[in-house]
Design an enzyme around this catalytic site. Structure first.
Site, short mmCIF file in Angstrom:
data_model
loop_
_atom_site.label_atom_id
_atom_site.label_comp_id
_atom_site.label_asym_id
_atom_site.label_seq_id
_atom_site.Cartn_x
_atom_site.Cartn_y
_atom_site.Cartn_z
N GLU A 185 90.72 12.66 -31.54
CA GLU A 185 89.10 13.38 -31.39
C GLU A 185 89.54 13.45 -30.18
O GLU A 185 88.83 13.76 -29.40
CB GLU A 185 88.78 11.45 -31.32
N ASN A 192 84.66 5.04 -35.76
CA ASN A 192 85.36 4.71 -37.38
C ASN A 192 85.13 3.35 -37.48
O ASN A 192 85.20 2.94 -38.98
CB ASN A 192 87.21 4.30 -37.02
#
Length: 528
Positions: free
Chosen positions: A445, A410
């Protein structure tokens, strides 16, 4: 109403007896008595669908087609909800009968064939018989006479299997009508030999039906068979025999229905006319016109009366009778159109209600799926996984999967790339397990797979294959220089989720990019 006794299927004995009595009243053509008994039984939910199918038949027999259709459709819907294909078949047979009576032959055919399929699927031979009779009547109107005969043969054979002599006679009578139609067609085509031969076959069936009904004491069916037999005898030129037959069966104004009386009068008038006894024929047709129970029956009598007057050399009276026929024809056409419009409205309302219910079901299904589906990946969500874990045997292993260094993905490539990684990983997980397994997004995740009917060593092998697949995936198609790996913990037993979580934590602490399951020193079902 009852002493509380129930049948094996949960119906009260008293209400079940009312249903049987109701069908018995129908057998002797007492629609009002049958309807009262069926309505009394309808208060019991388990019998409501069957009772409504009976009341629908009663209304149809009284030409109340709009109410008959509504009740038959309600009966079919209730039976379908209960999974009772036999009663649904009976109800849809009634729908077909109403549609046939109101001129919608195509829809009647669809309903009759659906009714027959349902009845046959149910294995209830007593439900198969009326479905066969309904289909035969539809094909009779459609002039598919070979099919009528085939259905009647099947119906008669089925009736014999269940010992229903009355139903066997009905099938014989319908088959006789088909043969009569074939005889008329043969004569119209100029094949007199075939016409007489086929008429003789029809007469044989009508006679068998007549004798059968007489033996059983069923006056209405006997009367119909007598009239049908007399008609076909008259067609074959055996007019004296036909008249003798009619004279042997005396009409009883107190016991016989108006339909039976006018049917016999019209048949007698036609035979008298063929004997050139026009004065007597005129008297009989006039009486039939006066007694007719419906405008359609009056129309038939007026038409035959006009013909008799014409053959008797009275054109003025013939014209008056024909004008009466035309007046009735216009009234019947108008009333039929209005009635059919009401029937169509009932069908449309039912179709709209079904469509609305289906839309609501689909909406509810969609909401349920949405409440159990992760919107980003399309996998099951935590709520769905928890439900599946609660239902699955403890021996079914679970794998917890975490994306290694996902925060760096990210931070270095953007959250949009991170979301795409999660979506593609979801595809790889879905492809890496079997259709019976449950792949879910556990949170952030982290993902999970519930393996059904696998032992833990086999689940470890699948997990390792998934790990390698993720490593080898061309992640640079998502973003240049992107690499993605996962760590996996696998466990089974009562605390499988907690144990798998600890093993996942151990995999990440020992360098990531690996699968950890039960070690040799672990006891089955215990945490590492």
């Amino acid at each position: 109403m009852s002493n509380g006794a129930v049948t094996p299927d949960g119906r009260s004995v008293a209400s079940s007896r009312l249903i049987r009595l109701s069908r018995a009243r129908l057998a002797v053509f007492d629609p009002e008595g049958a309807r009262e008994m069926a309505m009394a039984a309808a208060v019991e939910p388990a019998l409501r669908a069957e009772a409504l199918s009976i009341t629908a038949m009663c209304r149809r027999l009284r030409d109340d087609y709009v109410a008959a259709l509504a009740e038959a459709q309600d009966a079919a819907a209730l039976a379908r909800a209960d999974g009772n294909s036999a009663i649904e078949g009976r109800a849809r047979s009634e729908i077909a009968r109403v549609l046939l009576a109101t001129g919608d032959t195509s829809a009647a055919l669809d309903e009759s064939l659906a009714a027959l399929t349902l009845a046959e699927t149910s294995g209830d031979l007593e439900a198969v018989i009326p479905a066969l009779a309904t289909a035969a009547n539809v094909f009779l109107v459609m002039q598919q006479l070979d099919l009528v005969l085939e259905l009647c043969e099947r119906g008669a054979e089925t009736a014999r299997l269940v010992g229903d002599d009355l139903a066997e006679g009905v099938m014989l009578d319908i088959g006789g009508c088909a043969l009569s139609a074939l005889a008329f067609a043969a004569r119209a085509a100029g094949d007199e030999k075939a016409a007489l031969s086929t008429a003789a076959d029809a007469a044989e069936r009508f006679r068998a039906a007549m004798l059968n009904a007489g033996r059983l004491g069923h006056r209405r069916y006997e009367a119909a068979a007598v009239a049908n037999l007399a008609e076909v005898l008259g067609f074959a030129g055996r007019t004296d025999e036909a008249m003798e037959l009619l004279n042997s069966w005396a009409i009883d104004l107190r016991r016989d229905s108006t339909f039976t009386i006018t049917h016999h009068l019209d048949t007698r008038g036609q035979i008298l006319q063929s004997l050139e006894q026009y004065d007597r024929a005129i008297e009989v047709f006039t009486e039939a016109l006066e007694r007719a129970e419906s405008k359609s029956a009056m129309m038939t009598a007026a038409s035959h009366l006009a013909e008799a007057y014409e053959k008797n050399g009275n054109p003025t009276a013939a014209l008056a009778a024909f004008k009466r026929y035309h007046e009735l024809y216009c009234q019947v056409a108008s009333e039929t159109a209005q009635r059919n419009a009401r029937v169509a409205a009932v069908r449309m309302e039912t179709a709209q209600a079904k469509a609305t219910a289906e839309q609501e079901r689909l909406r509810a299904d969609g909401l349920l799926r949405a409440s159990e589906e992760d919107p980003l990946t399309g996998l099951a969500n935590r709520r769905r996984l928890d439900g599946e874990l609660a239902a699955a045997a403890s021996g079914h292993p679970v794998a917890l999967i975490d994306v290694d260094h996902f925060k760096l993905v990210n931070d270095q490539f953007s959250h949009l790339v991170g979301d795409e990684v999660l979506r593609r990983l979801a595809v790889l997980l879905r492809e890496g397990c079997r259709s019976d397994d449950v792949a879910a997004r556990y949170g952030g995740e982290e993902f999970a797979i519930l393996f059904r009917d696998l032992r833990e060593p086999e689940a470890l092998m699948v997990a390792e294959r998934i790990r390698r697949t993720v490593e080898q995936y061309p992640w640079d198609t998502v973003a240049a220089d992107l690499k993605v790996t996962v760590s996996i913990g696998v466990a089974s037993g009562p605390d499988r989720l907690a144990v798998a979580d600890r093993r996942l934590y151990a995999a990440k602490n020992s360098g990531r990019y690996r699968v950890i399951g039960r070690r040799p020193e672990e006891a089955p079902g215990r945490a590492a």
